[in-house]
Write a protein that holds these residues in place. Structure first.
Motif, PDB file in Angstrom:
ATOM      1  N   ASP A  43      -1.725   9.086  -0.933  1.00  0.00           N
ATOM      2  CA  ASP A  43      -2.780   8.465  -1.712  1.00  0.00           C
ATOM      3  C   ASP A  43      -3.275   9.324  -2.875  1.00  0.00           C
ATOM      4  OD1 ASP A  43      -3.789  10.224   0.113  1.00  0.00           O
ATOM      5  OD2 ASP A  43      -5.533   9.018   0.644  1.00  0.00           O
ATOM      6  N   ASP A  44      -2.832  10.574  -2.949  1.00  0.00           N
ATOM      7  CA  ASP A  44      -3.295  11.433  -4.039  1.00  0.00           C
ATOM      8  C   ASP A  44      -2.271  11.587  -5.152  1.00  0.00           C
ATOM      9  OD1 ASP A  44      -1.447  12.941  -2.697  1.00  0.00           O
ATOM     10  OD2 ASP A  44      -2.629  14.788  -2.736  1.00  0.00           O
ATOM     11  N   LYS A 102       0.847  -1.193   0.000  1.00  0.00           N
ATOM     12  CA  LYS A 102       0.000   0.000   0.000  1.00  0.00           C
ATOM     13  C   LYS A 102       0.886   1.249   0.000  1.00  0.00           C
ATOM     14  CE  LYS A 102      -3.475  -2.727   0.441  1.00  0.00           C
ATOM     15  NZ  LYS A 102      -3.460  -3.663  -0.620  1.00  0.00           N
ATOM     16  N   PRO A 114       2.308   4.805   1.246  1.00  0.00           N
ATOM     17  CA  PRO A 114       2.484   5.365   2.592  1.00  0.00           C
ATOM     18  C   PRO A 114       1.407   6.412   2.898  1.00  0.00           C
ATOM     19  CG  PRO A 114       4.551   5.386   1.369  1.00  0.00           C
ATOM     20  CD  PRO A 114       3.476   5.008   0.412  1.00  0.00           C
ATOM     21  N   GLU A 115       1.185   6.653   4.164  1.00  0.00           N
ATOM     22  CA  GLU A 115       0.195   7.630   4.634  1.00  0.00           C
ATOM     23  C   GLU A 115       0.442   8.985   3.986  1.00  0.00           C
ATOM     24  OE1 GLU A 115      -3.069   8.628   6.854  1.00  0.00           O
ATOM     25  OE2 GLU A 115      -2.087   6.700   7.050  1.00  0.00           O
ATOM     26  N   GLY A 116      -0.609   9.586   3.489  1.00  0.00           N
ATOM     27  CA  GLY A 116      -0.514  10.921   2.900  1.00  0.00           C
ATOM     28  C   GLY A 116      -0.113  10.934   1.438  1.00  0.00           C
TER      29      GLY A 116
END
Length: 96
Positions: free
Chosen positions: A76-77, A70, A72-74
């Motif tokens: 996703d855009d 997945k 990493p955090e932040g």
């Protein structure tokens, strides 16, 4: 006869085929010149089956994709469409 047998020879000498296989030497039996079967000792067969049972089952392609790491955090855009390529259209009419 070694460890290579024709089907007819293996049939006629089956006790020898079994004895050799039990001795740890897999016996290859051909049918019309093509390898058809390999005779193994029961011990060797169980060993191979135990190795196979310890393997991870084959995953299908969808499961493979879903198992991908997945983002990493932040982050996703990073695949937003805001950076679309702009291209100029040119006229490609007939040549003179």
């Amino acid at each position: 006869m070694g460890n290579q047998w024709t089907l007819q020879d293996a049939t006629n000498e089956f006790p020898a085929v079994v004895e050799a296989a039990q001795g740890g030497a897999p016996q290859h039996v051909t049918r019309q010149g093509v390898e058809a079967v390999v005779v193994l000792s029961a011990e060797e067969y169980r060993r191979l089956m135990a190795l196979d049972a310890g393997r991870e089952p084959k995953r299908d392609f969808v499961r493979h994709l879903l198992g991908a790491p997945k983002l990493p955090e932040g982050m996703d855009d990073i695949f937003d469409d805001r950076d679309e390529y702009s291209s100029a259209v040119r006229d490609v009419g007939p040549r003179d």
